[in-house]
Structure formats: C-alpha cells, structure tokens
Design an enzyme around this catalytic site. Structure first.
Site, PDB file in Angstrom:
ATOM      1  CG  HIS A  12      -0.117   0.111   2.544  1.00 57.68           C
ATOM      2  ND1 HIS A  12       0.415  -0.542   2.890  1.00 57.68           N
ATOM      3  CD2 HIS A  12      -0.312   1.068   3.440  1.00 57.68           C
ATOM      4  CE1 HIS A  12       1.520  -0.145   4.257  1.00 57.68           C
ATOM      5  NE2 HIS A  12       0.445   0.900   4.265  1.00 57.68           N
ATOM      6  NE  ARG A  13       4.291   3.375   4.710  1.00 59.04           N
ATOM      7  CZ  ARG A  13       6.046   3.193   5.660  1.00 59.04           C
ATOM      8  NH1 ARG A  13       6.570   2.872   5.415  1.00 59.04           N
ATOM      9  NH2 ARG A  13       5.243   3.805   6.959  1.00 59.04           N
ATOM     10  CB  VAL A  16       0.528  -0.674  -8.172  1.00 58.49           C
ATOM     11  CG1 VAL A  16      -0.827  -0.463  -8.353  1.00 58.49           C
ATOM     12  CG2 VAL A  16       0.784   0.394  -9.574  1.00 58.49           C
ATOM     13  CD  GLU A  39       2.792  -2.397  10.284  1.00 61.58           C
ATOM     14  OE1 GLU A  39       2.456  -1.166  10.668  1.00 61.58           O
ATOM     15  OE2 GLU A  39       2.327  -2.555   9.519  1.00 61.58           O
ATOM     16  CG  LEU A  42       3.824  -9.126   1.739  1.00 63.56           C
ATOM     17  CD1 LEU A  42       3.523  -8.622   0.575  1.00 63.56           C
ATOM     18  CD2 LEU A  42       2.991 -10.470   2.253  1.00 63.56           C
ATOM     19  N   GLY A 107       0.326  -7.912 -12.035  1.00 69.28           N
ATOM     20  CA  GLY A 107       1.490  -8.091 -12.949  1.00 69.28           C
ATOM     21  C   GLY A 107       1.883  -7.047 -13.650  1.00 69.28           C
ATOM     22  CB  SER A 108       4.887  -5.739 -15.143  1.00 66.49           C
ATOM     23  OG  SER A 108       5.937  -5.335 -16.278  1.00 66.49           O
ATOM     24  CB  SER A 109       3.167  -4.924 -20.378  1.00 66.49           C
ATOM     25  OG  SER A 109       3.916  -3.583 -20.381  1.00 66.49           O
ATOM     26  CB  CYS A 110       8.102  -7.065 -18.558  1.00 65.09           C
ATOM     27  SG  CYS A 110       8.237  -7.618 -16.925  1.00 65.09           S
ATOM     28  CE1 TYR A 137       8.857  -7.299 -11.493  1.00 58.58           C
ATOM     29  CE2 TYR A 137       8.594  -6.830 -13.802  1.00 58.58           C
ATOM     30  CZ  TYR A 137       8.249  -6.582 -12.184  1.00 58.58           C
ATOM     31  OH  TYR A 137       6.967  -5.711 -12.051  1.00 58.58           O
ATOM     32  CE  LYS A 141       5.689  -8.906 -11.277  1.00 60.74           C
ATOM     33  NZ  LYS A 141       4.902  -8.610  -9.593  1.00 60.74           N
ATOM     34  CG  ASN A 170       6.347   0.545 -19.717  1.00 61.64           C
ATOM     35  OD1 ASN A 170       6.817   0.060 -19.240  1.00 61.64           O
ATOM     36  ND2 ASN A 170       5.488   1.021 -21.069  1.00 61.64           N
ATOM     37  CG  HIS A 184       9.606   1.830 -14.331  1.00 60.91           C
ATOM     38  ND1 HIS A 184       9.611   1.692 -13.028  1.00 60.91           N
ATOM     39  CD2 HIS A 184      10.420   0.977 -14.382  1.00 60.91           C
ATOM     40  CE1 HIS A 184       8.614   0.558 -12.538  1.00 60.91           C
ATOM     41  NE2 HIS A 184       9.568  -0.766 -13.883  1.00 60.91           N
ATOM     42  CG  ASP A 283      17.757   1.108 -26.875  1.00 59.73           C
ATOM     43  OD1 ASP A 283      17.682   1.744 -27.007  1.00 59.73           O
ATOM     44  OD2 ASP A 283      17.474   1.600 -28.399  1.00 59.73           O
TER      45      ASP A 283
END
Ligand SMILES: NC(=O)c1ccc[n+]([C@@H]2O[C@H](COP(=O)([O-])OP(=O)(O)OC[C@H]3O[C@@H](n4cnc5c(N)ncnc54)[C@H](OP(=O)(O)O)[C@@H]3O)[C@@H](O)[C@H]2O)c1
Length: 322
Positions: A12-13, A16, A39, A42, A107-110, A137, A141, A170, A184, A283
């Site tokens: 939460h910090r 996203v 605290e 994960l 997740g991510s588009s990567c 990574y 994902k 992104n 990024h 790149d």
C-alpha cells in the site's frame, strides 16, 4: 464489493498500492487493512501465514513486489526473481488457505516475448523468448498469473475462489520511485530534467537510443481499472478469458518513442538545454504496446492523457525531498 468487506492491499505504500487505496476509499470502502514491509515481510512464509489466519480478509490486491527499471533488473536479477516468487507464492497460497475468495494479482506487460506481435494480446504469453534484461522478473510475474490460474482450476468449483490478474502497461504518477539508477524511465527523466534545470546544466543524457516505443498509463487509471476488474461479473470476465489464459491487459493502446517522451517532459519541466542519447545503454524491447479485448469490451477509458498525467506527476515530484 460491499463497503464493509475486509480488503487487504499488499504494497500500500507503493505507487500502485497507494492508488488502489485512493480508489477503494473513493468507492466508500470502510475496512481496508495494510501492513508496511517492516511490519510484514511477504517473503516470509510463516509471517504471511500468521497474518492471513489472524486477519482473514475478504479480498486481496497483490500490489507488493520488487520493482525497478532496466538497470535494477539487470543488476539484481536474483533479488527480482526470488523476492517476487516468494511474495506471490506466500500471499496467494495463504489467501487460499485462510478462505479468501477474491484476489487480484498485479503483473506487468514485460511478461510478453521480446518480439511479440504488436499490439501484444493476452494470448501472446509464453509464445517466445523474453527480453533478457528483465527475464527473471518476468518469469516471476508469469508464475504469479499461473498460481492464480492453478488455484482457480483446482479449487474454484469446490471453494468458490476467483483469483484474477491484470497486466498493466508502463505506469507513472504520484508515489513513483525517483532513484536515478533503479527507477523507470518517466521518474528517472523527471528527476534528470528537474535537476539539470535547477543546476543550469546544458544537457540531459537519456539512456539508450531514444528509439524504443513505450505506452504509459497514469496510475490512478490503473487503480480504477483494477477495482473494476476485481468486482466485474464473473460471466463477463469469463467471456474473453479462459482457465489457462486468464489475465487482462490494461493499457491505453497508444505509444510514443522515448525521444518523444523526453521532449514532452523537457517542455513540462521547462528545461532550456539539449537532450542527448547514450546508445551504449540498453534499449530493452523495441516496442511494447498492449491490446486488451476484454478491457475494450468493458468500455473503460483512461481519465488522464499523457500530458495531463505528467503535469500532475511533476507537481507531486516537486513536493518531495531527496
Ligand atoms: N511501476 C510500473 O510502471 C508498473 C508497471 C506495470 C506493473 N506494475 C506492477 O504493479 C505492482 C506494484 O508496482 P509499484 O510500481 O507500485 O511498485 P513500488 O512503488 O515499488 O511498490 C511496491 C511495494 O511493495 C512493497 N514490498 C516489496 N517487497 C515487499 C516485501 N517483501 N514485503 C512487503 N512489502 C514489500 C514495497 O515496500 P518497500 O518499498 O518498503 O520495500 C512497496 O511498498 C508490481 O507488481 C508491478 O509489477 C508496475
């Protein structure tokens, strides 16, 4: 989603996670639970198990992850694969064990192959080789998506679980990471242009050739999409997904080159010097534009265009202290 549902937002910090909290609060959620990294680690199986059995949330947004740009991914591949696999396995498994029915994995588009057809559709997953710089990574994902799918396949009928995944393009916005090497492209450029302006420098060096094309989504648009997808009627979600291709792309369907992005930021930040490109730096993929059938079918459209989103982000950046 009812206002009293107990919702755990992991991470939460982060950029996203904090945007998802804003969206949930706007929608009237009254029972959001959070834990900072210190605290609740994960990656620690026992801590995660104890947390879930103590709190027993109704819904989980999994926005905690080890995240970074090309340099960080290339320099710390072990951290990226290990930490992300552990976070996903611990959270998804213990969510299931403690009775969580609804979970959304970020997740991510990567995850898509380096040379996937553009725009990349959800079914391009696992159809080719990944971009080597962020392969560890991306593999983690992909494992997160497959964890959600596998738990659904084995337990959705018997336990009524419905674990979904969104693959954002992104992202940028308030709460981003402005570390000069680990960030990024947008936060890195905002910081470089701002510091060059303040220090009256003559030029800003942009990593890479400037030619790769990227798509960018303002994080609050992703947060609205995430809450929408989490609560979307299952029949609608199932129309354009399958039990082995269950993730949903979230993007705007439009991209621009890094050189074009740099020009827009130079103008917003009002930097009077030159832009130069350092082609000795990697790149990454030549193009990463995503396409989502279900997203278009749902009719969700982003509220923030790139210029507007970047202006808000730069205003937010100026209030930060480094
Ligand atoms: N940023 C993007 O452009 C982008 C694009 C597409 C998808 N996404 C996805 O969106 C998700 C969130 O990204 P983000 O940009 O919000 O990242 P972020 O700003 O770095 O936030 C990640 C959060 O996760 C927490 N976290 C990391 N490891 C943890 C651990 N072991 N235990 C507990 N908390 C932990 C971090 O806490 P600490 O900072 O205290 O470690 C941080 O609050 C990720 O899954 C990412 O793949 C991001």
């Amino acid at each position: 989603m009812s206002k009293s549902d107990k919702i755990f937002v992991a991470g939460h910090r982060g950029m996203v996670g904090s945007a998802i909290i804003r969206e949930l609060e706007n929608k009237g959620s009254k029972n959001i639970i959070t834990r900072t990294h210190s605290e609740l680690d994960l990656t620690n199986q026992q801590q995660v198990q104890e947390f879930f059995f103590q709190e027993r949330p109704d819904q989980v947004y999994l926005a905690a992850a080890k995240v970074g740009g090309i340099f960080a991914n290339d320099t710390y591949p072990a951290d990226f694969i290990y930490q992300n696999l552990m976070i996903e396995a611990n959270v998804i498994h213990n969510a299931f064990k403690s009775g969580v029915k609804k979970l959304l994995f970020l997740g991510s588009s990567c995850i898509y192959p380096k040379l996937a057809d553009q725009p990349m559709r959800e079914d391009a997953l696992l159809s080719g080789y990944l971009e080597p710089t962020n392969e560890p990574y991306a593999v983690a994902k992909i494992a997160g998506i497959k964890l959600c799918e596998s738990y659904n396949r084995q337990y959705s009928k018997s336990y009524g679980i419905d674990y979904r995944s969104v693959m954002p393009t992104n992202l940028y916005g308030p709460g981003d990471n402005y570390h000069l090497e680990n960030s990024h492209v947008i936060p890195a450029l905002i910081r470089k242009f701002h510091e060059a302006k303040v220090n009256n420098e003559e030029r800003v060096t942009v990593w890479g050739s400037g030619k790769p094309k990227r798509e960018f989504l303002y994080v609050d648009d992703l947060a609205s999409a995430s809450v929408h997808v989490m609560n979307l009627d299952k029949a609608i979600y199932d129309q354009d997904t399958s039990s082995t291709c269950s993730h949903i792309n979230v993007g705007i369907g439009k991209d621009l080159s890094i050189a074009e992005l740099a020009k827009i930021l130079k103008k917003i930040i009002d930097f009077g010097g030159e832009i130069e490109f350092d082609s000795s730096k990697p790149d990454g993929s030549p193009r990463k534009l995503i396409y989502s059938t279900i997203f278009r079918n749902i009719g969700l459209t982003p509220k923030f265009n790139l210029e507007k989103g970047l202006e808000i982000t730069y205003e937010n950046f100026k209030n930060l202290i480094f």
